[in-house]
Design a protein around this motif. Sequence first.
Motif, PDB file in Angstrom:
ATOM      1  N   ARG A   2      68.573  61.117  44.466  1.00 35.91           N
ATOM      2  CA  ARG A   2      68.143  62.073  45.483  1.00 35.91           C
ATOM      3  C   ARG A   2      67.884  61.407  46.825  1.00 35.91           C
ATOM      4  NH1 ARG A   2      63.598  64.199  44.877  1.00 35.91           N
ATOM      5  NH2 ARG A   2      62.866  62.600  43.474  1.00 35.91           N
ATOM      6  N   VAL A   3      67.117  60.325  46.805  1.00 33.28           N
ATOM      7  CA  VAL A   3      66.809  59.645  48.071  1.00 33.28           C
ATOM      8  C   VAL A   3      67.396  58.242  48.011  1.00 33.28           C
ATOM      9  CG1 VAL A   3      64.999  59.003  49.678  1.00 33.28           C
ATOM     10  CG2 VAL A   3      64.667  60.938  48.140  1.00 33.28           C
ATOM     11  N   ALA A   4      68.490  58.040  48.694  1.00 29.36           N
ATOM     12  CA  ALA A   4      69.226  56.798  48.529  1.00 29.36           C
ATOM     13  C   ALA A   4      69.099  55.872  49.716  1.00 29.36           C
ATOM     14  CB  ALA A   4      70.699  57.099  48.288  1.00 29.36           C
ATOM     15  N   ALA A   5      69.351  54.604  49.433  1.00 24.73           N
ATOM     16  CA  ALA A   5      69.489  53.605  50.479  1.00 24.73           C
ATOM     17  C   ALA A   5      70.979  53.334  50.634  1.00 24.73           C
ATOM     18  CB  ALA A   5      68.773  52.330  50.068  1.00 24.73           C
ATOM     19  N   ILE A   6      71.418  53.146  51.862  1.00 19.61           N
ATOM     20  CA  ILE A   6      72.787  52.666  52.058  1.00 19.61           C
ATOM     21  C   ILE A   6      72.690  51.200  52.438  1.00 19.61           C
ATOM     22  CG2 ILE A   6      74.754  52.705  53.659  1.00 19.61           C
ATOM     23  CD1 ILE A   6      74.607  55.709  53.680  1.00 19.61           C
ATOM     24  N   ALA A  40      67.956  57.921  52.931  1.00 22.81           N
ATOM     25  CA  ALA A  40      66.642  57.656  53.504  1.00 22.81           C
ATOM     26  C   ALA A  40      66.734  56.582  54.573  1.00 22.81           C
ATOM     27  CB  ALA A  40      65.682  57.226  52.412  1.00 22.81           C
ATOM     28  N   GLU A  41      67.562  55.598  54.322  1.00 26.77           N
ATOM     29  CA  GLU A  41      67.635  54.510  55.289  1.00 26.77           C
ATOM     30  C   GLU A  41      68.916  53.712  55.102  1.00 26.77           C
ATOM     31  OE1 GLU A  41      64.001  52.457  55.515  1.00 26.77           O
ATOM     32  OE2 GLU A  41      64.592  51.260  57.257  1.00 26.77           O
ATOM     33  N   VAL A  42      69.413  53.191  56.214  1.00 26.71           N
ATOM     34  CA  VAL A  42      70.600  52.339  56.164  1.00 26.71           C
ATOM     35  C   VAL A  42      70.143  50.904  56.419  1.00 26.71           C
ATOM     36  CG1 VAL A  42      72.841  51.844  57.194  1.00 26.71           C
ATOM     37  CG2 VAL A  42      72.055  54.208  57.006  1.00 26.71           C
ATOM     38  N   TYR A  43      70.447  50.015  55.485  1.00 26.42           N
ATOM     39  CA  TYR A  43      70.079  48.605  55.606  1.00 26.42           C
ATOM     40  C   TYR A  43      71.347  47.801  55.910  1.00 26.42           C
ATOM     41  CZ  TYR A  43      66.040  50.318  52.892  1.00 26.42           C
ATOM     42  OH  TYR A  43      64.963  51.021  52.441  1.00 26.42           O
ATOM     43  N   VAL A  44      71.290  47.013  56.976  1.00 30.04           N
ATOM     44  CA  VAL A  44      72.471  46.231  57.359  1.00 30.04           C
ATOM     45  C   VAL A  44      72.099  44.765  57.559  1.00 30.04           C
ATOM     46  CG1 VAL A  44      74.349  45.991  59.015  1.00 30.04           C
ATOM     47  CG2 VAL A  44      73.384  48.250  58.575  1.00 30.04           C
ATOM     48  N   ASP A  45      72.840  43.881  56.927  1.00 29.55           N
ATOM     49  CA  ASP A  45      72.665  42.454  57.158  1.00 29.55           C
ATOM     50  C   ASP A  45      73.882  41.902  57.869  1.00 29.55           C
ATOM     51  OD1 ASP A  45      70.154  41.551  56.127  1.00 29.55           O
ATOM     52  OD2 ASP A  45      70.905  42.113  54.135  1.00 29.55           O
ATOM     53  N   LYS A  67      61.818  48.704  44.475  1.00 31.30           N
ATOM     54  CA  LYS A  67      60.761  48.287  43.548  1.00 31.30           C
ATOM     55  C   LYS A  67      59.557  49.217  43.663  1.00 31.30           C
ATOM     56  CE  LYS A  67      60.845  43.806  43.220  1.00 31.30           C
ATOM     57  NZ  LYS A  67      60.612  42.448  43.767  1.00 31.30           N
ATOM     58  N   GLU A  68      59.252  49.637  44.887  1.00 32.92           N
ATOM     59  CA  GLU A  68      58.080  50.490  45.105  1.00 32.92           C
ATOM     60  C   GLU A  68      58.381  51.962  44.871  1.00 32.92           C
ATOM     61  OE1 GLU A  68      56.052  49.690  48.769  1.00 32.92           O
ATOM     62  OE2 GLU A  68      56.257  47.524  48.395  1.00 32.92           O
ATOM     63  N   GLY A  69      59.614  52.246  44.473  1.00 33.47           N
ATOM     64  CA  GLY A  69      59.959  53.633  44.163  1.00 33.47           C
ATOM     65  C   GLY A  69      60.227  54.493  45.388  1.00 33.47           C
ATOM     66  N   LEU A  70      60.396  53.875  46.542  1.00 32.74           N
ATOM     67  CA  LEU A  70      60.670  54.643  47.762  1.00 32.74           C
ATOM     68  C   LEU A  70      62.119  55.118  47.815  1.00 32.74           C
ATOM     69  CD1 LEU A  70      58.768  52.394  50.330  1.00 32.74           C
ATOM     70  CD2 LEU A  70      58.071  54.641  49.496  1.00 32.74           C
ATOM     71  N   ARG A  71      62.998  54.393  47.155  1.00 39.46           N
ATOM     72  CA  ARG A  71      64.412  54.773  47.086  1.00 39.46           C
ATOM     73  C   ARG A  71      64.793  54.834  45.623  1.00 39.46           C
ATOM     74  NH1 ARG A  71      62.869  55.378  51.382  1.00 39.46           N
ATOM     75  NH2 ARG A  71      62.895  53.906  53.120  1.00 39.46           N
ATOM     76  N   ASP A  72      65.518  55.877  45.229  1.00 39.90           N
ATOM     77  CA  ASP A  72      65.901  55.890  43.818  1.00 39.90           C
ATOM     78  C   ASP A  72      67.371  55.557  43.595  1.00 39.90           C
ATOM     79  OD1 ASP A  72      66.980  58.268  44.591  1.00 39.90           O
ATOM     80  OD2 ASP A  72      65.530  59.512  43.532  1.00 39.90           O
ATOM     81  N   GLY A  73      67.998  55.008  44.601  1.00 40.37           N
ATOM     82  CA  GLY A  73      69.371  54.571  44.397  1.00 40.37           C
ATOM     83  C   GLY A  73      69.924  53.864  45.605  1.00 40.37           C
ATOM     84  N   VAL A  74      71.066  53.209  45.404  1.00 43.28           N
ATOM     85  CA  VAL A  74      71.740  52.475  46.471  1.00 43.28           C
ATOM     86  C   VAL A  74      73.187  52.935  46.545  1.00 43.28           C
ATOM     87  CG1 VAL A  74      72.424  50.202  47.325  1.00 43.28           C
ATOM     88  CG2 VAL A  74      70.360  50.443  45.942  1.00 43.28           C
ATOM     89  N   ARG A 373      65.366  60.488  58.205  1.00 47.44           N
ATOM     90  CA  ARG A 373      64.782  59.669  59.268  1.00 47.44           C
ATOM     91  C   ARG A 373      63.260  59.687  59.213  1.00 47.44           C
ATOM     92  NH1 ARG A 373      68.830  62.310  62.578  1.00 47.44           N
ATOM     93  NH2 ARG A 373      67.193  63.656  63.379  1.00 47.44           N
ATOM     94  N   LYS A 374      62.730  60.282  58.132  1.00 43.88           N
ATOM     95  CA  LYS A 374      61.269  60.357  57.909  1.00 43.88           C
ATOM     96  C   LYS A 374      60.566  61.164  58.988  1.00 43.88           C
ATOM     97  CE  LYS A 374      60.811  55.969  55.475  1.00 43.88           C
ATOM     98  NZ  LYS A 374      60.284  54.607  55.602  1.00 43.88           N
ATOM     99  N   GLU A 375      61.259  62.097  59.615  1.00 45.57           N
ATOM    100  CA  GLU A 375      60.593  62.956  60.595  1.00 45.57           C
ATOM    101  C   GLU A 375      59.849  64.092  59.913  1.00 45.57           C
ATOM    102  OE1 GLU A 375      64.029  62.062  63.917  1.00 45.57           O
ATOM    103  OE2 GLU A 375      63.626  64.150  63.364  1.00 45.57           O
ATOM    104  N   MET A 376      60.069  64.239  58.609  1.00 43.89           N
ATOM    105  CA  MET A 376      59.333  65.240  57.848  1.00 43.89           C
ATOM    106  C   MET A 376      59.116  64.719  56.429  1.00 43.89           C
ATOM    107  SD  MET A 376      62.484  67.964  57.835  1.00 43.89           S
ATOM    108  CE  MET A 376      61.443  69.366  57.502  1.00 43.89           C
ATOM    109  N   THR A 377      58.113  65.295  55.754  1.00 41.07           N
ATOM    110  CA  THR A 377      57.822  64.840  54.393  1.00 41.07           C
ATOM    111  C   THR A 377      58.723  65.567  53.411  1.00 41.07           C
ATOM    112  OG1 THR A 377      56.220  66.584  53.975  1.00 41.07           O
ATOM    113  CG2 THR A 377      55.394  64.569  55.019  1.00 41.07           C
ATOM    114  N   ALA A 378      58.757  65.065  52.173  1.00 38.32           N
ATOM    115  CA  ALA A 378      59.583  65.699  51.136  1.00 38.32           C
ATOM    116  C   ALA A 378      59.145  67.152  50.935  1.00 38.32           C
ATOM    117  CB  ALA A 378      59.450  64.933  49.827  1.00 38.32           C
TER     118      ALA A 378
END
Length: 464
Positions: A2-6, A40-45, A67-74, A373-378
Amino acid sequence: MRVAAIYARISSDPRGLALGVGRQIEDCKAWAHRHGTVVAEVYVDNDVSAYCGKPRPEYRRMCDDIKEGLRDGVIAWHPDRLHRSPKELEDFIVLIEATSAEVHTVTGGDYDLSTPHGRVTARILGAVARHESEDKSRRITRKAIELAQQGKRNGGGTRAYGYNAAHDKVVPEEAEIVKESAQRILAGDSLRSVCSDLNERAVPTVTGRSWSTTVLRNMLMSARLSGQREHKGEIISMGAWAAILTPVQTARLRSLLGNPDRRTNRSPRSYPLTGLVRCGLCGAKMVARPRDDGSRRYVCARGPGNVGCGKTYQLAEPLEHLIVEAVLYRIDSKDFVQAVAAHTTQEARAAQVEQELEDDRHQLDELAERYGRKEMTAREWTIAKAPIQDRIAAHERRLVTFTGTSVLNGYVGHADSLRRQWNTLTAARQRAIVSALLDSIVIGPGVRGRNTFDPSRVTPNWKV
Ligand SMILES: [Zn+2]
């Protein structure tokens, strides 16, 4: 998921083959969009150093968030974007096992690290990836996607019907044919009868050959006609070119023409009233079933796969004749002119509903982005999207009830010309015309021993 990280990574690229990070992210976002996943968020290295020991701060931060459960997938473009070495893969497996997070890669499919089998696959993939860091077949696939996104045909080829060769301008007379064909198919006409009509009118195809059902079907199912990008049958995103059809029309055409029932129309239906004739005793739809001597009949069928009472029979010939006469009479009547006016209003309303549907879908996307973009809560997001989803469901239900009357174009007040043409029309076209006017035809019970046609048994239910 549901709430993924890219996760995207720019790597060293001595041969100039690596995929730009923008492309990686774009593909991942498209995947998320198609699967209803919120990004939820895009992580770029930026990992351009020549050797692979360099720390990756964004990757580290993403792992902490999982690990903290903020994202449930990648979501990543390929497994090789996530891990650079077997050691990193093993650490990642530990994390996935501990959190049950999901991993999806755009080019590698689901990457199930929660099962022993999936882990073995991942290890093998990792080993292979180290040997050929950017393999050729993926580059070719990626090239195909890029071409699809630019609206170009794979490897050149002929231009798309309705557009110029550069695919940036609409060819007006072809666009008219596209619209007409789409309207006729949506109104219940068959591919076969639209094709033969186009061929009769000597309307050329792109290649100059005559129209076939396959050519017409492929054309109408193409999402490019409604300005959408497509790759391998999946709609990727909106294109930059002008649309000839609306996305909703495309969706309806794809569901209609993709329906296997529809593909059986290789031979035209010889029972033009199929689906309209109902049994007066039990209300079941009567089905086409010839008598042993071959004469055509509509029958209230019982037995396996049938829901009827098995008591009502009607010879097709005289019934069809009666209905055609009734329809032709109707077309010339004053009532009918009003009926068409009502239908035209209905089509205008359908167009409006299609527009509202588009607006609502757009709004839903915007909300998801704001949430990402976290401008609103779930909770706020859930509350905000509920009424929009309700509206979308209501719009979709309404759209189904709209039936076009475009099959009647040109016939209003001209029953004579339709009467002359009637027997040359395919059963599918006849049926489309009849069903634009009639909801159903109810056949009352027959009198035992009476074999002549009894028109008083027939009750037509007009749509208007
Ligand atoms: Zn019955």
